[in-house]
Enzyme design. Structure first.
Site, PDB file in Angstrom:
ATOM      1  N   VAL A  50       0.889  -1.011   0.493  1.00 13.56           N
ATOM      2  CA  VAL A  50       0.087  -0.334  -0.375  1.00 13.56           C
ATOM      3  C   VAL A  50       1.259   0.836  -0.279  1.00 13.56           C
ATOM      4  O   VAL A  50       1.319   1.370   0.657  1.00 13.56           O
ATOM      5  CB  VAL A  50      -1.062   0.239   0.941  1.00 13.56           C
ATOM      6  CG1 VAL A  50      -1.525   1.382   1.437  1.00 13.56           C
ATOM      7  CG2 VAL A  50      -2.240  -0.923   1.082  1.00 13.56           C
ATOM      8  N   HIS A  51       0.842   1.969  -1.172  1.00 13.27           N
ATOM      9  CA  HIS A  51       2.205   3.143  -1.230  1.00 13.27           C
ATOM     10  C   HIS A  51       1.483   4.161  -1.383  1.00 13.27           C
ATOM     11  O   HIS A  51       0.064   4.395  -2.176  1.00 13.27           O
ATOM     12  CB  HIS A  51       2.994   2.751  -2.275  1.00 13.27           C
ATOM     13  CG  HIS A  51       4.072   3.617  -2.541  1.00 13.27           C
ATOM     14  ND1 HIS A  51       4.609   3.633  -2.178  1.00 13.27           N
ATOM     15  CD2 HIS A  51       3.669   4.863  -2.926  1.00 13.27           C
ATOM     16  CE1 HIS A  51       5.955   4.900  -2.576  1.00 13.27           C
ATOM     17  NE2 HIS A  51       5.350   4.769  -2.703  1.00 13.27           N
ATOM     18  N   GLU A  53       0.933   8.497  -2.256  1.00  6.28           N
ATOM     19  CA  GLU A  53       1.740   8.945  -3.092  1.00  6.28           C
ATOM     20  C   GLU A  53       2.887   9.789  -2.708  1.00  6.28           C
ATOM     21  O   GLU A  53       2.448  10.841  -1.689  1.00  6.28           O
ATOM     22  CB  GLU A  53       1.168   9.811  -4.099  1.00  6.28           C
ATOM     23  CG  GLU A  53       1.448  10.585  -5.246  1.00  6.28           C
ATOM     24  CD  GLU A  53       0.091  11.562  -6.279  1.00  6.28           C
ATOM     25  OE1 GLU A  53      -0.984  11.157  -5.368  1.00  6.28           O
ATOM     26  OE2 GLU A  53       0.496  11.870  -7.099  1.00  6.28           O
ATOM     27  N   CYS A  54       4.115   9.568  -3.849  1.00  5.43           N
ATOM     28  CA  CYS A  54       5.784  11.242  -3.080  1.00  5.43           C
ATOM     29  C   CYS A  54       5.452  11.809  -4.352  1.00  5.43           C
ATOM     30  O   CYS A  54       6.557  10.494  -4.747  1.00  5.43           O
ATOM     31  CB  CYS A  54       5.665  10.741  -2.251  1.00  5.43           C
ATOM     32  SG  CYS A  54       7.204  11.536  -1.689  1.00  5.43           S
ATOM     33  N   ARG A  94       1.561  12.467   2.742  1.00  3.22           N
ATOM     34  CA  ARG A  94       0.596  12.165   3.867  1.00  3.22           C
ATOM     35  C   ARG A  94      -1.158  12.967   4.143  1.00  3.22           C
ATOM     36  O   ARG A  94      -1.702  12.448   5.137  1.00  3.22           O
ATOM     37  CB  ARG A  94       1.980  12.363   5.069  1.00  3.22           C
ATOM     38  CG  ARG A  94       2.112  10.719   5.782  1.00  3.22           C
ATOM     39  CD  ARG A  94       2.683  11.073   7.345  1.00  3.22           C
ATOM     40  NE  ARG A  94       4.372  10.841   7.213  1.00  3.22           N
ATOM     41  CZ  ARG A  94       4.683  12.135   7.167  1.00  3.22           C
ATOM     42  NH1 ARG A  94       3.965  13.001   8.228  1.00  3.22           N
ATOM     43  NH2 ARG A  94       5.945  11.764   7.177  1.00  3.22           N
ATOM     44  N   THR A 114       9.336  16.178  10.391  1.00  2.00           N
ATOM     45  CA  THR A 114       8.740  16.196   9.691  1.00  2.00           C
ATOM     46  C   THR A 114       7.145  16.813  10.291  1.00  2.00           C
ATOM     47  O   THR A 114       6.059  16.774   9.367  1.00  2.00           O
ATOM     48  CB  THR A 114       8.589  14.813   8.887  1.00  2.00           C
ATOM     49  OG1 THR A 114       7.410  14.471   7.786  1.00  2.00           O
ATOM     50  CG2 THR A 114       8.633  13.578   9.917  1.00  2.00           C
ATOM     51  N   ASP A 126      -0.316  12.335  10.220  1.00  2.00           N
ATOM     52  CA  ASP A 126      -0.680  11.540   9.388  1.00  2.00           C
ATOM     53  C   ASP A 126      -2.201  11.911   9.287  1.00  2.00           C
ATOM     54  O   ASP A 126      -3.306  11.297   9.639  1.00  2.00           O
ATOM     55  CB  ASP A 126      -0.233  10.696   9.879  1.00  2.00           C
ATOM     56  CG  ASP A 126      -1.129   9.582   8.638  1.00  2.00           C
ATOM     57  OD1 ASP A 126      -1.379   9.636   7.154  1.00  2.00           O
ATOM     58  OD2 ASP A 126       0.424   8.353   8.296  1.00  2.00           O
ATOM     59  N   ARG A 128      -4.206  10.651   6.046  1.00  2.00           N
ATOM     60  CA  ARG A 128      -4.298   9.985   5.141  1.00  2.00           C
ATOM     61  C   ARG A 128      -5.678   8.442   5.846  1.00  2.00           C
ATOM     62  O   ARG A 128      -5.816   8.745   6.850  1.00  2.00           O
ATOM     63  CB  ARG A 128      -3.109   8.049   5.699  1.00  2.00           C
ATOM     64  CG  ARG A 128      -1.908   8.993   4.617  1.00  2.00           C
ATOM     65  CD  ARG A 128      -0.982   8.136   4.044  1.00  2.00           C
ATOM     66  NE  ARG A 128      -0.144   8.292   5.293  1.00  2.00           N
ATOM     67  CZ  ARG A 128       0.548   7.469   5.386  1.00  2.00           C
ATOM     68  NH1 ARG A 128       1.231   6.920   4.117  1.00  2.00           N
ATOM     69  NH2 ARG A 128       1.735   7.198   6.264  1.00  2.00           N
ATOM     70  N   LYS A 154      -0.757   1.029   8.947  1.00  3.20           N
ATOM     71  CA  LYS A 154      -1.330   0.218   7.081  1.00  3.20           C
ATOM     72  C   LYS A 154      -1.794  -1.161   7.479  1.00  3.20           C
ATOM     73  O   LYS A 154      -2.937  -1.573   6.992  1.00  3.20           O
ATOM     74  CB  LYS A 154      -0.557   0.076   6.367  1.00  3.20           C
ATOM     75  CG  LYS A 154       0.597   1.784   5.945  1.00  3.20           C
ATOM     76  CD  LYS A 154       1.015   1.452   4.971  1.00  3.20           C
ATOM     77  CE  LYS A 154       1.655   3.090   3.971  1.00  3.20           C
ATOM     78  NZ  LYS A 154       2.949   2.415   3.447  1.00  3.20           N
TER      79      LYS A 154
HETATM   80  N1  LIG Z   1       3.494  15.632   4.901  1.00  2.00           N
HETATM   81  C1  LIG Z   1       4.260  14.912   4.697  1.00  2.00           C
HETATM   82  N2  LIG Z   1       4.534  14.187   3.982  1.00  2.00           N
HETATM   83  C2  LIG Z   1       5.937  13.226   4.069  1.00  2.00           C
HETATM   84  C3  LIG Z   1       6.901  14.104   4.087  1.00  2.00           C
HETATM   85  N3  LIG Z   1       8.126  12.970   2.885  1.00  2.00           N
HETATM   86  C4  LIG Z   1       7.364  12.275   2.632  1.00  2.00           C
HETATM   87  N4  LIG Z   1       5.596  12.128   3.284  1.00  2.00           N
HETATM   88  C5  LIG Z   1       4.812  11.526   2.192  1.00  2.00           C
HETATM   89  O1  LIG Z   1       4.556  10.073   3.136  1.00  2.00           O
HETATM   90  C6  LIG Z   1       3.888   9.205   2.570  1.00  2.00           C
HETATM   91  C7  LIG Z   1       4.898   8.042   2.594  1.00  2.00           C
HETATM   92  O2  LIG Z   1       3.809   7.387   2.419  1.00  2.00           O
HETATM   93  P1  LIG Z   1       4.389   5.641   2.379  1.00  2.00           P
HETATM   94  O3  LIG Z   1       5.502   5.048   1.355  1.00  2.00           O
HETATM   95  O4  LIG Z   1       2.932   4.671   1.338  1.00  2.00           O
HETATM   96  O5  LIG Z   1       4.629   5.290   4.088  1.00  2.00           O
HETATM   97  P2  LIG Z   1       5.005   5.589   4.964  1.00  2.00           P
HETATM   98  O6  LIG Z   1       3.858   5.689   6.395  1.00  2.00           O
HETATM   99  O7  LIG Z   1       6.032   5.630   4.732  1.00  2.00           O
HETATM  100  O8  LIG Z   1       4.671   3.622   5.584  1.00  2.00           O
HETATM  101  P3  LIG Z   1       5.534   1.896   4.815  1.00  2.00           P
HETATM  102  O9  LIG Z   1       4.957   1.466   4.509  1.00  2.00           O
HETATM  103  O10 LIG Z   1       6.887   1.884   5.702  1.00  2.00           O
HETATM  104  O11 LIG Z   1       6.797   2.887   3.641  1.00  2.00           O
HETATM  105  C8  LIG Z   1       3.332   9.558   1.493  1.00  2.00           C
HETATM  106  O12 LIG Z   1       2.417  10.402   1.411  1.00  2.00           O
HETATM  107  C9  LIG Z   1       4.727  11.340   0.881  1.00  2.00           C
HETATM  108  O13 LIG Z   1       4.243  11.766  -0.065  1.00  2.00           O
HETATM  109  C10 LIG Z   1       7.055  14.823   4.956  1.00  2.00           C
HETATM  110  O14 LIG Z   1       8.066  15.228   5.204  1.00  2.00           O
HETATM  111  N5  LIG Z   1       5.615  15.484   5.588  1.00  2.00           N
HETATM  112 ZN   LIG Z   2       8.342  10.720  -0.143  1.00  4.71          ZN
END
Ligand SMILES: Nc1nc2c(ncn2[C@@H]2O[C@H](COP(=O)(O)OP(=O)(O)OP(=O)(O)O)[C@@H](O)[C@H]2O)c(=O)[nH]1
Ligand SMILES: [Zn+2]
Length: 194
Positions: A50-51, A53-54, A94, A114, A126, A128, A154
């Protein structure tokens, strides 16, 4: 639930020919996609990612986070097994959106972590919402997954949608000097398991 399946097609990638399934959320106007490889509807647990968007990490090679490396590693692992699913959810930053993520990055450039940056902007750490996974899993007949994630939220989110997470597989990759603080905050404040 305002999420509806739209259409499926083939999607060739460097790791294999996946199927891409489009879903539309009439309420938010967001368009989400799911990639599958092999037969995921046979009732056996499916290797899953489950990803969220970044854009910066997934498409623009940003090293501020680990997203791009995780996305690629997940597709590679699915290809290795010849079977699996990637839910690509358009919850950028997020859930705060791309412009607000850039605002948060600016605050991080000035020293905030963050979570603090999100809070300074008036958001939760978060934001989401994973409820759309239910429609996607029902459409694809996926009831059991082996989930690649370090994020216990998740696991709970899928379980809450009626999907059985039979196993959690760590997905640790993409560490670099630019994202060391980001990853430390993930484990220190957001509950990620490293
Ligand atoms: N608000 C915010 N969002 C961020 C930042 N860095 C990355 N993100 C967002 O964090 C989210 C990471 O998503 P995932 O990789 O699916 O989830 P995760 O919570 O890291 O969990 P994993 O499954 O362990 O990777 C994406 O929507 C990115 O755009 C930040 O510094 N601030
Ligand atoms: Zn990212």
């Amino acid at each position: 639930m305002s999420v509806k399946f739209v259409e499926s097609s083939q999607l060739p990638t460097p790791w294999g020919v996946f199927d891409i399934h489009g879903f539309e959320d009439a309420e938010s106007g967001k368009e989400h996609v799911v990639l599958t490889l092999g037969d995921v509807s046979d009732g056996q647990p499916v290797l899953a990612r489950v990803h969220s968007e970044c854009l910066t990490g997934d498409a623009l090679f940003s090293m501020r986070c680990d997203c791009g490396a995780q996305l690629q590693a997940a597709l590679e692992k699915i290809a290795e097994e010849g079977r699996g699913v990637l839910f690509y959810l358009r919850q950028e930053g997020r859930g705060i959106g791309l412009m607000n993520k850039i605002r948060a990055y600016k605050l991080q450039d000035e020293g905030a972590d963050t979570v603090e940056a999100n809070e300074k902007l008036g958001f939760g750490a978060d934001m989401r919402d994973y409820s759309l996974l239910k429609v996607m899993c029902e459409h694809l007949n996926i009831g059991k997954v082996r989930l690649m994630t370090n994020n216990p939220r998740k696991v709970k989110a899928l379980t809450d949608q009626g999907v059985d997470v039979v196993e959690r597989l760590p997905l640790q990759t993409g560490q670099n000097p630019h994202n060391a603080k980001y990853l430390a905050t993930k484990s220190g404040k957001l509950g990620h398991l490293f």
